[in-house]
Structure formats: structure tokens, C-alpha cells
Design an enzyme around this catalytic site. Structure first.
Site, PDB file in Angstrom:
ATOM      1  N   GLU A 293       0.826  -1.199   0.000  1.00 11.15           N
ATOM      2  CA  GLU A 293       0.000   0.000   0.000  1.00 11.15           C
ATOM      3  C   GLU A 293       0.866   1.256   0.000  1.00 11.15           C
ATOM      4  OE1 GLU A 293      -2.427  -3.295   0.745  1.00 11.15           O
ATOM      5  OE2 GLU A 293      -0.640  -2.680   1.885  1.00 11.15           O
TER       6      GLU A 293
ATOM      7  N   HIS B 208     -11.393  -5.944   7.370  1.00  8.94           N
ATOM      8  CA  HIS B 208     -12.031  -5.675   6.081  1.00  8.94           C
ATOM      9  C   HIS B 208     -13.316  -4.864   6.254  1.00  8.94           C
ATOM     10  CE1 HIS B 208      -9.431  -9.144   5.284  1.00  8.94           C
ATOM     11  NE2 HIS B 208      -9.433  -8.782   4.030  1.00  8.94           N
TER      12      HIS B 208
END
Length: 843
Positions: free
Chosen positions: A576, A643
Site C-alpha cells: 500500500e 475488512h
């Protein structure tokens, strides 16, 4: 270690002897490639280089080079002659290495062809071919660097010497600013905070063979790279900029907003901290250069870092991101022996930092960081490779920091605070510098040694050097006086404002397409918005994990676009930080990246790139970072704590970032258009629970919609009894609650914030004043939430209009649970929201 010459010579073709006849191989160090060229031969330097990079190939490599030189006697000052050695060396070296690696008849008989694969799907033959190719490439690189060194003109050599002199003159004046009281703020002196480059002035040579000037190559200097900064633009303006950075006066580089140096117009990326971050920005700049260079040689992006900084994850991510796509980048490690106060053995177990390149599949070289000619040649070679599409290279420069980490650290490093001088101060008792190492490098002052070399060649004389020192000091002093006399920056120019928002007219429900089960899903709308951007602007590209190839992202959202835009929907490495850092750099270099974080929870590993890099660039030095970061988010799906999180509040309080969170397909597409067109970084939150929710489908035109301005909320339902304020998926929950309240005659207005930063304060305050009661509902945990911030705004600016306390409903202050009954308890339910609404109305 000494090796008997008989062992070394065994098997040389035709009984030829190399330069080591009858003797032993002399001791060689990691910086032997930069050995003084006047005292060693090309063959000798070649042998030292091979011993450093590929010691087990030493015999074969020297034999090959010996044969080439015998056939092509070469003047070591002849650039073309040296360069002409490359082709025959590659050819002969391939053969000598292959011969050396082939088993003899006896061994072959014993093996009988029963050697297994070295690794699955890789035969011994293939693995040896790869090893030979690596040696050949590195040896070819050595010869090319020798040729470049031989091609350096007298003017270039003089510039390098004078540039190093100027670097030390500026360095000395920075120290003088710190120890003197020339600059005053109010009744007190202001020393400024600054860093020195003493001992590392030869870095001036690094950009010598780069394309310098506007629209040229770009470097990312750190605190020891003053010389490289001056080389990119050797002018009084650059000297003043460097001095002004430390003293924080009005004017370049940053009007006192930061202490680092930079000049983006001239290809000098302003430095930042943490130190690994600029490496990823350089990776993004290199990505942009690559994408914009179709049909021509690209510009090159250069990353500098100290050996301590190589332990930072962002540095590794940057090299890997560049290596896998062969981007036009150069990575330089300035190994100056000490990371602030941490010695090399406590920072890395690698033999030399160049060895780290093996893990990325790129070439590397370790050279003497006090030899400007070797440095110029190394960077020239690396730039040529990068422009030719061969990808990045790693250059390790070995030197020593001959001063403290920063001005204040000199006395700790050396044992006492030195006076600015043209020579190095002696190390005294109590200093934490390594004494043996310091004394070694004290004899390798790059200015003194290079001046002596050029004097021996008849290029300069001692009077020239003295004159140049005086001229440099005079020029630096003129610029220093200008800094002293310069005004302090005007606080009103900081662009900050705390004024309350004015009150607009009564809010009206915004026109929007009706919900229609035959319409487009939220997921399809996001896809259409991305497609609109790719279709309308060739600078736009998508960059993220698993977005490209034949896959199209974890939710298959991008798959319909792959056929048309497959070359601009690009897989990032699994990082990321790299995704975000590359987007920052690419945006700075003129592209319009749409980065994707697969789940918004994972953005934590790239937090630094958003908060310390992207968000601060416009404020610090006026750079534009037009990038979008798509972040699927939210619960209501039983997906657990990694998530389902709400990360929008992490960035809400970070000045410089914009945040949108559409709740309908129409808004998703229209806000994407605004986000891509924006000149600043926009975080685009797309709620996963809405992706395929049939209840929120809308009829959407084939044509792109009018963009929705960022910072404008939408009134979804009119009402006078209560204002319900929300965003994301909970807008729809609020709408359902409003319908239930209406059945009992309670008219609740529903405001969809839609844009979280900038917040539509006008709409929030207007609705609070109209309804007199406010319920704020969101999926995020309440503590430290955006809801609490909105409540504070209303409390401060509309208190007189309130008939009841502001209520905030959010999730529990725990991580998001996985199991359905636990998530149900965690999230605010529709029943809870209805109950809170009725209590407020009855208050």
C-alpha cells in the site's frame, strides 16, 4: 586474502599471464573501482572490481579482459577506445565463464546427467546461464563507466572541483549561522536547524551527466546531498535558497514553512521526513517519466538516501516497484558510516549495501564516495541504462561523515564544537565518531585530493584553488547578507482561516435520479466513473493491487474496462505504501493517478505517504498532487476487523487531504469526475455494502454526468422537526427511519454529507437552525469521530437555535467483530436510530 599466483594463472589460454605475474593478489577494498587512475591500470582496476562483485569469476574475467587488451591496446584516456572493448569482452567472457563452469570429464562421468533442478522449473544449465549473464552485465558496466570517466572534459573536471569548493563554503556558512547571532526574531537570536555535508562534497558530481535544467531529470536529495543540489542549478539563487531554508525567512524554498531545500522547477524534489518517503515519490516520478516517454528516451529520477535509511520499508518498496517495471530510476546509498549515532554493523548485516540489489534483480556498484570522477561515471552509466529501458541501478558511495548529524551534534561527534574551516577538525576525546575510521577518511578530503590530482595533470595550479575558495566565500557571504536582511514570512499568507461559515437560504432537496431495480448498481457506477476519467484524460491511470492483467480488482469492478484500458490499469507491487507513494510522484510529474487500496483497512501501511507526504506538499512548497485514492470501506457484511473498518476519521484531521463518501450510484460517478479533476489528493470512499445492493440502483445516463463539487452536501429528505446527518451506507438507514417517523407525523430532514473534507458547514448549520434538533448517525465508532466534530461545529455556531442536546450515534468503541450477532450488536441499528430520533423530538 593473498592467493598464490599459480592458482590464479591456472588454465589461462595460451599460457598468458595477467598483471599479477609471479606475485600474490594484493589486498583489495570495497572501493577499489575508484582507485586513483594515475597509479593503476585498467586491467588492475577491472580485477579489483570483479573481486568485489563476483570473486569466484575473477580468474575467468581477468583472462578475458587480458585477451581483449592484448588484441586492442588502448590508451586509458581514449573514451572511444575503452568503449570499443565492451563487445569483445562480452563475447570472450561468455566463453571463458562457460568453460570455467563446465564440469571436467571425470565429474561429468560421475554425475551421469542425474543433476536435479536447482529450483522447480529451473535446470542447472539455465541457472548457470543466468549467473554468467549477471557477471557479463556487471563487467560490461565497469568498462562503460571507465569510458565515461575517460570522456570527462576539462570543463567538467573544473566544474566538479569548483562545485565541491562551493559546497563546503555554503556548508561553513550554515554552521556560522547556527553558532552566530546574526539573525534575530524579536529580542532573541534565531540559529535555525540545519545539517552539514562535510566529507561528502563529491556528491556534487552525481548530476554531472544527468539532464540538468527545467524539464530535465529529477533528483531527491536528503540532508547530506547539498553538493548535488548545487550541481543541479549552480547559481547564487540556489545558494540563497539553501541558506534561507535553515533561517526560515520569506522566499524560496518554502517561505519558512519547512527547513528542507528544493527547487522543483530545476528538478530538485524538496526533501521530507521520514527519510524513506521520497524514495517512493521518486518511484512515482519515474513511472510518470516512463508513461510519458513513448517513442523517446525518458527523463530519469534519482533517489538519494543514507545507509541508515536503507532499513526503512519505503526504500525497499520503492526499489522493488521500479525494478519490476524497469522504470527509469537510480538509487544512491550514501554510506557515511553512521546513521546519526548508529554504526553500520548495528543497522545492517550486509557486507556492502550494494549487495542488497541482488534481491531486486538490478545491478549495483560500490565506489569511493570521495572520488568525483568515479561518481560522475557511475551516475552517467546508470542514467544511460535507465533511459534505454534497462531499469534502475543501485550505487553505493562509501565515505564518512566528518561532522555531526546536525549543527548541534558536532560537539558530540567530534568531542568539541569546531569552527568553520576548509579542512577537517581533529577528533578529540569524548567524540563518538570511530577514531580509526575517522583518521582514514581524514586523509581522503575530496577537495584536497581532487585538487592535487588535477594539479598533477596540469589542469589547475595551487593559486587557482585559493582563488576559487575566495570567490566562493565572497558569493556565499553576499547571499547570506541577503538572507539576514530578508523579512520574516507573513503569517497571514499561511492560508489558514477559522472564520465561521455564513448561513445560506433554506436548503432544498437535491434533484437526483430515482432508485430503480433496473438501474445501475453502485459498483457499476464507480466503474463508469473510472472509465469516464480514463477516456477523457490520457494522463489518468489506475494503479493498485490486482487491478490489472485479466483480473480487474478484488471485486471485479474494473474488469469491464480492461479491454479498452488494459495498458493504463496497472498492477502495483503488494504494498500500500508503494501504491500511494507512486501515485504521489506520478501526480507531481504531471499524471492523474487513481490509486486503489484493496480494502481501506490496509491503508494503515501507507499512512505515511498520505499524511506526511501527499497532504503536506501544497502547503510546504506549492506542489500540485492531483491523485485519487479509491478505498472500499465499511461493515454490514460480516467481514471482521480487517475488512470493515472506518478509516475516514484518521484522515479527516489531516490538512491537505480531501475526502468524499458517496452514497448513491449517481453521486459515485459524478464525484469521481470531480475527484480526478481536483488539483489536490482526494480520498474516495466507496461503501462495499452498497456495491451490489439492489435497493440503491439508479438509472444512469450513458453520458458522463455533471461533476458534483467537492464540499457540497445533499439534502435527501426535507423536514422541520429533526435533522438527521449521515454519510455512506447509513444515509439509507436514516432515510428509512425518516419514513417511519413520517408515519407518526414527525418530519425528519436527512442530510447526506457526501463530502467529509471540506465539510459543507453551511448546509450543516443551516439545517441545524431550521430543525432545532440534530441527530448525527454514522457507522464509525463514536469516540474521535467525524460525528463528534460536526456536533462541535453546531454547538459553537448554532447553539442559540438548538432546542435539545445534539445526539451522536456510532458503533461501539471496539474493533469491528466478524460473527453476525456480534457485528449486529456493534453497529448502530435502525431501531436504535429511530428510538434516539423520537427521544430528541420529545425532549
Amino acid at each position: 586474502m593473498a592467493i598464490p599466483s599459480a592458482t590464479f594463472h591456472a588454465g589461462l589460454p595460451g599460457g598468458r599471464r595477467c598483471f599479477l605475474a609471479e606475485g600474490r593478489i594484493p589486498a583489495m577494498t570495497a572501493t577499489t573501482e575508484a582507485a586513483t587512475r594515475s597509479s593503476t591500470t585498467l586491467l588492475g582496476r577491472f580485477a579489483a572490481f570483479v573481486a568485489e562483485r563476483h570473486p569466484f569469476a575473477l580468474r575467468s574475467a581477468v583472462a578475458a579482459m587480458d585477451m581483449v587488451l592484448a588484441a586492442r591496446p588502448t590508451d586509458e584516456r581514449d573514451f572511444a577506445g575503452i568503449d570499443a572493448l565492451r563487445e569483445p569482452l562480452r563475447r570472450i567472457l561468455n566463453q571463458t565463464l562457460a568453460d570455467a563452469l563446465s564440469p571436467d570429464a571425470s565429474a561429468a562421468q560421475k554425475l551421469k546427467g542425474e543433476v536435479p533442478e536447482t529450483t522447480p522449473r529451473v535446470s542447472v544449465t539455465e541457472r548457470l546461464r543466468q549467473a554468467v549473464a549477471a557477471v557479463v552485465v556487471d563487467c560490461d558496466g565497469f568498462v562503460r563507466r571507465e569510458a565515461i570517466a575517460a570522456s570527462l572534459t576539462v570543463d567538467e573536471k573544473l566544474e566538479m572541483l569548483r562545485g565541491m569548493i562551493l559546497t563546503r563554503a555554503v556548508d561553513n556558512r550554515l554552521k556560522q549561522f547556527f553558532t552566530g547571532g546574526e539573525v534575530r526574531y524579536g529580542n532573541a537570536s534565531f540559529q535555525g536547524k540545519g545539517f552539514r555535508s562535510l566529507g561528502q562534497e563529491a556528491i556534487y558530481a552525481a548530476p554531472m551527466r544527468l539532464r540538468r535544467g527545467p524539464q530535465g531529470d529529477v533528483i531527491s536529495p536528503l540532508i547530506r546531498d547539498l553538493g548535488a543540489v548545487l550541481c543541479m542549478r549552480n547559481a547564487p539563487e540556489t545558494v540563497r535558497m539553501v541558506l534561507n531554508a535553515q533561517m526560515g525567512k520569506a522566499g524560496p524554498p518554502m517561505d519558512g514553512k519547512d527547513l528542507h531545500v528544493g527547487d522543483w522547477e530545476w528538478g530538485i524534489l524538496p526533501a521530507m521526513a521520514p527519510l524513506g518517503s521520497p524514495s517512493l515519490t521518486i518511484a512515482g516520478i519515474a513511472m510518470a517519466f516512463s508513461m510519458k516517454s513513448v517513442g523517446k528516451q525518458p527523463r530519469v529520477a534519482v533517489s538519494f538516501i543514507g545507509e541508515g535509511g536503507t532499513s526503512l520499508g519505503e526504500w525497499h518498496e520503492a526499489i522493488n516497484a521500479c525494478a519490476v517495471r524497469k522504470l527509469p530510476a537510480i538509487f544512491c546509498v550514501q554510506n557515511n558510516q553512521t546513521a546519526l549515532a548508529t554504526p553500520v554493523p548495528e543497522n545492517s548485516a550486509a557486507r556492502v549495501f550494494a549487495d542488497k540489489a541482488v534481491g531486486y534483480g538490478i545491478p549495483a556498484v560500490t565506489i569511493d564516495g570521495t572520488d568525483p570522477e568515479a561518481i560522475a561515471a557511475a551516475f552517467g552509466w546508470a542514467a544511460e541504462r535507465a533511459r534505454s529501458g534497462d531499469g534502475p541501478a543501485l550505487i553505493e558511495l562509501l565515505s564518512m561523515r566528518m561532522c555531526g548529524h546536525a549543527h548541534h551534534d558536532d560537539m558530540l561527534y567530534l568531542g568539541k564544537d569546531p569552527q568553520p574551516s576548509w579542512s577537517y577538525s581533529p577528533l578529540t576525546e569524548g567524540g563518538y565518531a570511530d577514531r580509526e575510521c575517522y583518521e582514514y577518511w581524514r586523509q581522503k578530503d575530496p577537495i584536497a585530493t581532487y585538487a592535487a590530482k588535477l594539479e598533477a595533470q596540469g589542469v589547475v595550479d595551487s593559486d587557482d584553488v585559493d582563488d576559487w575558495k575566495r570567490e566562493a566565500e565572497e558569493m556565499v557571504e553576499r547571499e547570506a547578507r541577503a538572507v539576514i536582511e530578508a523579512p520574516w514570512p507573513d503569517p497571514s499568507a499561511m492560508g489558514l482561516s477559522g472564520a465561521p461559515a455564513p448561513s445560506p437560504a433554506i436548503l432544498k432537496v437535491e434533484d437526483a435520479p430515482p432508485f430503480d431495480p433496473r438501474g445501475k448498481t453502485f459498483l457499476e457506477a464507480v466503474m463508469l466513473g473510472v472509465g469516464d476519467a480514463l477516456r477523457s484524460d490520457p494522463r489518468t491511470f489506475v494503479y493498485g493491487e490486482d487491478v490489472g492483467g485479466t483480473y480487474g480488482n478484488a471485486f471485479l469492478l474494473l474488469r469491464p474496462l480492461l479491454g479498452e484500458f488494459g495498458d493504463r490499469i496497472i498492477n502495483s507491487i503488494l504494498s500500500e505504501g508503494a501504491t500511494l507513494g507512486v501515485c504521489v510522484g506520478a501526480a507531481l510529474a504531471g499524471m492523474r493517478p487513481i490509486g486503489e487500496i484493496q480494502f481501506n483497512d490496509f491503508v494503515a501501511t501507507g499512512f505515511n505517504q498520505l499524511v506526511n507526504n501527499a497532504a503536506k506538499i501544497r502547503y510546504r512548497w506549492g506542489g500540485s498532487v492531483p491523485m485519487v485514492v479509491r478505498m472500499p470501506w465499511g461493515g454490514l457484511r460480516h467481514a471482521g476487523p480487517y475488512h470493515s473498518q472506518n478509516t475516514e476519521a484518521w484522515f479527516y484531521r489531516t490538512p491537505g487531504l480531501k475526502i468524499v463518501a458517496p452514497s448513491t450510484p449517481h453521486d459515485a460517478r459524478a464525484l469521481m469526475a470531480s475527484a480526478v479533476a481536483d488539483e489536490d489528493p482526494v480520498l474516495y470512499y466507496e461503501h462495499i455494502a452498497l456495491y451490489r445492493d439492489p435497493r440503491v440502483k439508479q438509472t444512469i445516463s450513458d453520458e458522463p454526468p455533471q461533476p458534483i463539487p467537492i464540499g457540497k452536501a445533499a439534502l435527501r429528505r426535507a423536514g422541520k422537526d429533526l435533522a438527521i446527518i449521515s454519510y455512506g451506507a447509513y444515509v439509507h438507514v436514516a432515510m428509512r427511519v425518516g419514513e417511519k417517523l413520517a408515519a407518526d407525523g414527525i418530519e425528519a430532514a436527512v442530510l447526506d454529507l457526501r463530502s467529509l473534507m471540506p465539510l459543507d458547514r453551511e448546509a450543516v448549520l443551516t439545517l441545524a437552525r431550521q430543525c432545532n434538533r440534530v441527530l448525527i448517525v454514522h457507522e464509525d465508532t463514536r469516540t474521535g469521530s467525524i460525528g463528534e466534530s460536526v456536533a462541535a461545529i453546531i454547538q459553537e455556531q448554532a447553539f442559540d437555535h438548538l432546542d435539545a442536546p445534539i445526539r451522536i450515534l456510532g458503533s461501539l468503541d471496539t474493533p469491528v467483530p466478524y460473527s453476525p450477532p456480534l457485528e449486529e450488536e456493534f453497529l448502530p441499528s435502525e431501531e436504535e436510530i429511530e428510538r434516539a430520533a423520537r427521544e430528541l423530538v420529545a425532549y
